[in-house]
Design an enzyme around this catalytic site. Structure first.
Site, PDB file in Angstrom:
ATOM      1  N   HIS A 170      36.808  30.025  46.046  1.00 43.46           N
ATOM      2  CA  HIS A 170      37.760  30.163  45.627  1.00 43.46           C
ATOM      3  C   HIS A 170      37.554  30.764  44.457  1.00 43.46           C
ATOM      4  O   HIS A 170      38.793  30.629  43.505  1.00 43.46           O
ATOM      5  CB  HIS A 170      38.642  28.758  45.364  1.00 43.46           C
ATOM      6  CG  HIS A 170      39.857  27.887  46.479  1.00 43.46           C
ATOM      7  ND1 HIS A 170      41.129  28.187  46.306  1.00 43.46           N
ATOM      8  CD2 HIS A 170      39.363  27.933  48.287  1.00 43.46           C
ATOM      9  CE1 HIS A 170      41.335  27.727  47.372  1.00 43.46           C
ATOM     10  NE2 HIS A 170      40.652  27.595  48.805  1.00 43.46           N
ATOM     11  N   ASP A 183      40.658  29.526  55.318  1.00 38.85           N
ATOM     12  CA  ASP A 183      40.049  28.488  56.439  1.00 38.85           C
ATOM     13  C   ASP A 183      40.192  28.294  57.844  1.00 38.85           C
ATOM     14  O   ASP A 183      39.238  28.126  58.062  1.00 38.85           O
ATOM     15  CB  ASP A 183      40.762  26.796  56.072  1.00 38.85           C
ATOM     16  CG  ASP A 183      40.475  26.358  54.924  1.00 38.85           C
ATOM     17  OD1 ASP A 183      39.116  26.831  54.244  1.00 38.85           O
ATOM     18  OD2 ASP A 183      40.832  25.410  54.107  1.00 38.85           O
ATOM     19  N   CYS A 235      49.377  34.418  54.069  1.00 37.47           N
ATOM     20  CA  CYS A 235      48.897  33.363  52.664  1.00 37.47           C
ATOM     21  C   CYS A 235      47.390  33.528  53.015  1.00 37.47           C
ATOM     22  O   CYS A 235      47.006  33.282  51.533  1.00 37.47           O
ATOM     23  CB  CYS A 235      49.570  32.192  52.447  1.00 37.47           C
ATOM     24  SG  CYS A 235      48.804  30.814  52.859  1.00 37.47           S
ATOM     25  N   GLU A 254      45.765  26.385  59.409  1.00 36.33           N
ATOM     26  CA  GLU A 254      44.330  27.278  59.066  1.00 36.33           C
ATOM     27  C   GLU A 254      42.782  26.943  59.405  1.00 36.33           C
ATOM     28  O   GLU A 254      42.391  26.494  59.482  1.00 36.33           O
ATOM     29  CB  GLU A 254      44.106  27.036  57.359  1.00 36.33           C
ATOM     30  CG  GLU A 254      44.677  25.505  57.282  1.00 36.33           C
ATOM     31  CD  GLU A 254      45.269  25.120  55.410  1.00 36.33           C
ATOM     32  OE1 GLU A 254      44.039  25.692  54.349  1.00 36.33           O
ATOM     33  OE2 GLU A 254      45.975  24.279  55.308  1.00 36.33           O
TER      34      GLU A 254
END
Length: 598
Positions: free
Chosen positions: A212, A481, A528, A457
């Site tokens: 992230h 993920d 996404c 995910e």
């Protein structure tokens, strides 16, 4: 150890000479020439308050916990240093082994224990005084080797002190505007502190290109290199350096030729970005006229301007964790409403998909840490909808804020980390109960509630997509993920991050099947994850039948440029050929060949 003003401690920098190139993982593109700001060598606050006798066992335990954390950091650095290569890797490995030894029942640790026990010092104060004592003994010896060992003791002691005060307490406020940050690690919480234009770039010793921190760097358009293990001994504060985020290279002590070459490359890069900017207002459609929605992923509100400037037609993923980071309290319904209403209003009628809280793994919130801890494996622990259902008051406050914000523009609500139909059913029950409560309290909310969707995910969710369709108004595939859990690879673990492969056939099959199942049921579906923002994968997604992609703002124009050159019939043929393969390398080669020709 001499303590600087304001009761702080520093490390002495050791300058070296000669040009040097340090390699890492290029996490965010761009070229920056500037001065280094070395965060890990900045001041450490030392509190000298005495502790009560009853607190001595607790403080001793705190010391040992800090020692364990320091050793774990050093072991991670040693693992990452294997990427340096050659003699430098071996030398750095020996140094880090020595640092670990200094923390294992050493004079440093034993001395700190003694000061805690006999003089009622807190752990940070005790460590600081022990370092002072050792350094003063070495200072009278005229021997360069001994002097170097004294410096090593300071390095190890300061690492331990930073662990004791908490790494997240170190902010960037003292960095000169436009500096290049050099640090062992930068967390998503650290990134959330950044102000626009504060940093020109950053380089870290730890981290992977899919974590992230890297995602946020790309979203903010900050050039970044992660996993450059050798950076910890290569740079001093104030050094002139060059960062090439695309190639993952840092040039230390650049020559005049370097400065000239990279200045030209920087101008070329800026010119290419300016050319892309001309695509901002043109339709995002393929050559055969198929329209593709290009939305932006937003980690922090400061990214919103970049999303609009790059032509986003909506926000496909608003990560709500920013409202919880760097706060020692839980934001209530009104505070969350104010934050969300501002974002929705600024989108001026464009749709906003808000994901409910997904704290956990590498994304930590101080206000929730005591509740959930870190767990033996945070990525597989209490996070996403699991946490929200364990503490439904969190979900209720968030859903209430979202529903109230939906009066300011079109909204969708996305539930993260879904595994079962039961989770979506329970989330919907809470959603509808919150809506009834708001109406009863006199709040204005839409008659028809905003759509409630599931994030796909986890492989279990992808395989149960038919069942989840009963309780979901839309789906969003989180490729980050999904790849991590399918391959059992922690993308933030430096030892295995290089094995993270979104082109693994199993990952692609899950993505393809979820898209097909959703389209067969006329359920809106988007991607996404970070794959959506890589133009290399755009033909594959179009070939799977996807018509909505959401990505970091900086990726919107390159993806638009790519898709405008594609014909969906050709992409469908190419996707079918790719899905016949079982070798990732072969798939990558086929994609590259197609992208070169199409």
């Amino acid at each position: 150890m001499q303590v600087p003003p304001k009761d702080q401690t520093t490390i002495d920098d050791q300058s070296t000479t000669g040009r040097r190139v340090i390699s890492g993982l290029g996490a965010s593109g761009g070229i920056v020439i500037g001065r280094a700001f070395v965060m890990d060598r900045q001041y450490v606050d030392v509190s000298r308050a005495r502790i009560d006798a009853a607190a001595i066992p607790t403080e001793t335990e705190r010391l040992h916990k800090g020692v364990s954390e320091s050793i774990e950091q050093l072991k991670r650095l040693k693992s990452q240093s294997a990427n340096v290569g050659g003699a430098a890797s071996e030398e750095l490995g020996f140094l880090l082994d020595a640092y670990v030894h200094m923390l294992t029942q050493s004079r440093l640790v034993r001395g700190a224990e003694e000061l805690i026990r006999t003089r009622n010092m807190n752990a940070v104060h005790a460590v600081s005084d022990v370092i002072d004592a050792i350094a003063s003994q070495f200072s009278g010896i005229d021997d360069r080797y001994i002097a170097a060992r004294a410096s090593d003791i300071r390095e190890v002691g300061l690492r331990l002190m930073r662990c004791l005060i908490g790494e997240t307490d170190r902010a960037f406020e003292t960095a000169p505007k436009g500096a290049i940050l050099i640090a062992e690690e930068v967390s998503p919480a650290d990134m959330a502190r950044l102000q626009p234009g504060q940093l020109a770039a950053f380089v870290t010793a730890l981290g992977g290109a899919e974590g992230h921190t890297a995602i946020m760097a790309r979203s903010l358009g900050i050039p970044a290199i992660l996993g450059a293990a050798d950076i910890i001994r290569g740079v001093s504060g104030g050094d002139l350096i060059i960062v090439d985020g695309g190639r993952g290279e840092v040039i230390l002590r650049p020559t005049e030729d370097d400065l000239s070459h990279y200045t030209q490359r920087r101008e070329d890069w800026r010119a290419a970005r300016a050319k892309l900017a001309s695509l901002r207002d043109v339709p995002s459609a393929t050559r055969d006229g198929v329209e593709i929605d290009l939305h932006a992923n937003i980690e922090l509100p400061i990214e919103l301007s970049a999303a609009l400037e790059n032509g986003a037609t909506g926000i496909g993923l608003l990560r709500s964790e920013f409202m919880f980071m760097n706060k020692d309290y839980l934001p209530d319904e009104d505070e969350q409403y104010a934050e969300l209403a501002d974002i929705v209003t600024r989108m001026n009628g464009k749709p906003v998909t808000i994901r409910t809280l997904d704290i956990g793994g590498e994304k930590l919130a101080v206000s929730l840490q005591a509740e959930i801890g870190s767990g033996p494996n945070p990525a597989l622990g209490l996070r996403g909808i699991r946490l929200s259902l364990r503490k439904p008051e969190l979900l209720e406050a968030q859903m209430a804020a979202i529903l109230r914000a939906s009066l300011h523009g079109p909204i969708r609500v996305l539930i993260p980390m879904v595994v079962s139909v039961h989770e979506m059913s329970r989330a919907r029950q809470i959603y509808e109960a919150v809506a009834r409560r708001l109406r009863k309290e006199g709040h204005a909310i839409p008659d028809v509630l905003p759509p409630l969707g599931a994030m796909i995910e986890i492989p279990a969710a992808a395989l149960a997509i038919d069942a989840l369709a009963r309780e979901s108004d839309f789906f969003a595939i989180g490729t980050n993920d999904l790849t991590q859990y399918t391959l059992a690879i922690d993308r933030t673990d430096d030892q295995v991050a290089g094995l993270y492969d979104p082109l693994h056939p199993s990952v692609l099959r899950l993505i393809r099947d979820v898209i097909k199942s959703s389209r067969d049921r006329d359920i809106p579906i988007s991607v996404c994850g970070e794959m959506a923002g890589d133009p290399r994968y755009t033909p594959l997604f179009l070939g799977f039948g996807l018509r909505n992609l959401s990505m970091s703002p900086v990726s919107l124009l390159p993806v638009k440029q790519r898709l405008r050159r594609l014909d969906t019939r050709n992409t469908e043929h190419q996707a079918a050929r790719v899905m016949e393969q079982w070798d990732s390398a072969r798939i990558a080669m086929m994609l590259d060949d197609f992208n070169d020709l199409a």
